[in-house]
Design a protein around this motif. Structure first.
Motif, short mmCIF file in Angstrom:
data_model
loop_
_atom_site.label_atom_id
_atom_site.label_comp_id
_atom_site.label_asym_id
_atom_site.label_seq_id
_atom_site.Cartn_x
_atom_site.Cartn_y
_atom_site.Cartn_z
N CYS A 214 17.68 -42.29 -0.03
CA CYS A 214 18.62 -42.04 1.04
C CYS A 214 19.39 -43.12 1.85
N HIS B 251 22.60 -44.19 4.65
CA HIS B 251 23.44 -43.71 5.79
C HIS B 251 24.50 -45.10 5.93
N THR C 42 19.77 -44.92 13.71
CA THR C 42 20.76 -43.92 13.25
C THR C 42 20.49 -43.38 11.99
N ALA C 43 20.10 -44.27 11.24
CA ALA C 43 20.00 -43.78 9.57
C ALA C 43 18.77 -42.75 9.49
N ASP D 177 19.50 -39.21 8.86
CA ASP D 177 19.90 -38.76 7.59
C ASP D 177 18.64 -38.52 6.87
N ASP E 133 25.52 -50.11 4.42
CA ASP E 133 24.66 -48.83 3.93
C ASP E 133 23.14 -48.96 4.22
#
Length: 285
Positions: free
Chosen positions: A8, A10, A36-37, A40, A80
């Motif tokens: 995964c 973000h 924030t990620a 996701d 990323d």
């Protein structure tokens, strides 16, 4: 720690407000990037966070967060942020994070969460269902499965998603959203590993050899996770199975890019339905 350790990611771009006087990202922002990620990650698990925690009978709280800095991110860098669940204990979860610029690891992090009673914030065992979801995701397994069938079997779950999206969120009158075509349509409902419906759509017989796809809806918190595409492909498979050569749909204009990425092309001019601009799109099957 390498990019290949993560399933995964973000992606974000470093903004002006996030750099310090040295023109590099201020150290505290890296935790914000990871947080924030995190949404996701839950999206990739097909788990709408709030509803899932209610279903699981608890919530998770940060116990400890540590970062190790290897290099600095700068203004306009594309980063990323990778996340993975490395370990599940009795009541704790260890999530690891890697912040990459290309293949270069800039920051690595570990976050320890505790599963707890939200009323008392006292720890309790991680539910077996959640434990299994983490293990399955990190093993590369599917997080949601498409179920195809008639309204009698799938109607309650389809209606739940559609009501939340079309009636509550978009303000479409209930007497327009629900119609007599549901009884004869082929429906697809996507359920996550908790059995919760998270996306739906239906297929009508528009004309001989032509299927009409509609009522496409995805749980708001999970949009952008690929779940709408999975429903769309399941509906297209159902259309092919009955011999359709073409799929047609009336897309909300704001969703045009989603359908274009799925191979659909505009046919005609925009028009209004229920106060929302629509466009007819189609593709060969």
């Amino acid at each position: 720690m390498q990019r290949t350790d993560f399933r995964c990611f973000h992606r974000l771009r470093v903004r002006w407000a996030e750099v310090d006087m040295q023109k590099i990202v201020f150290n505290a922002h890296y935790l914000m990037y990871i947080d924030t990620a995190m949404m996701d990650y839950w999206r990739a698990l097909a788990l709408p966070y709030e509803a899932s925690m209610v279903a699981l009978g608890g919530d998770i709280y940060v116990k400890k967060a540590t970062l190790e800095y290897h290099a600095s991110a700068q203004l306009e860098d594309l980063l990323d942020i990778g996340l993975r669940c490395a370990r599940v204990g009795n009541s704790s979860l260890l999530l690891q994070a890697g912040i990459f610029r290309g293949e270069q690891l800039l920051v690595s992090g570990e976050l320890v969460y505790v599963f707890a009673d939200p009323a008392t914030q006292t720890s309790r065992p991680v539910p077996e269902a959640l434990r299994a979801i983490f293990a399955a995701y990190e093993a590369g397994d599917a997080m949601a499965h498409a179920h195809c069938g008639a309204w009698d079997a799938l109607g309650p779950d389809a209606a739940r998603v559609r009501h939340a999206v079309f009636i509550q969120e978009q303000g479409i009158p209930a007497d327009i959203e629900v119609d007599e075509l549901d009884a004869t349509a082929v429906h697809v409902v996507l359920r996550n590993r908790l059995g919760m419906p998270v996306a739906t759509g239906r297929l009508l017989q528009h004309a001989p050899g032509e299927g009409r796809i509609g009522r496409m809806a995805v749980e708001r918190a999970l949009r952008g996770g690929g779940w709408g595409r999975q429903v769309l492909r399941a509906l297209e498979d159902a259309a092919r199975a009955r011999g359709d050569q073409r799929a047609l749909l009336h897309a909300q204009v704001q969703a045009r890019a989603f359908y274009e990425r799925a191979g659909y092309h505009i046919h005609g001019e925009p028009w209004m339905e229920a106060g929302i601009p629509h466009i007819t799109m189609q593709r060969a099957l």
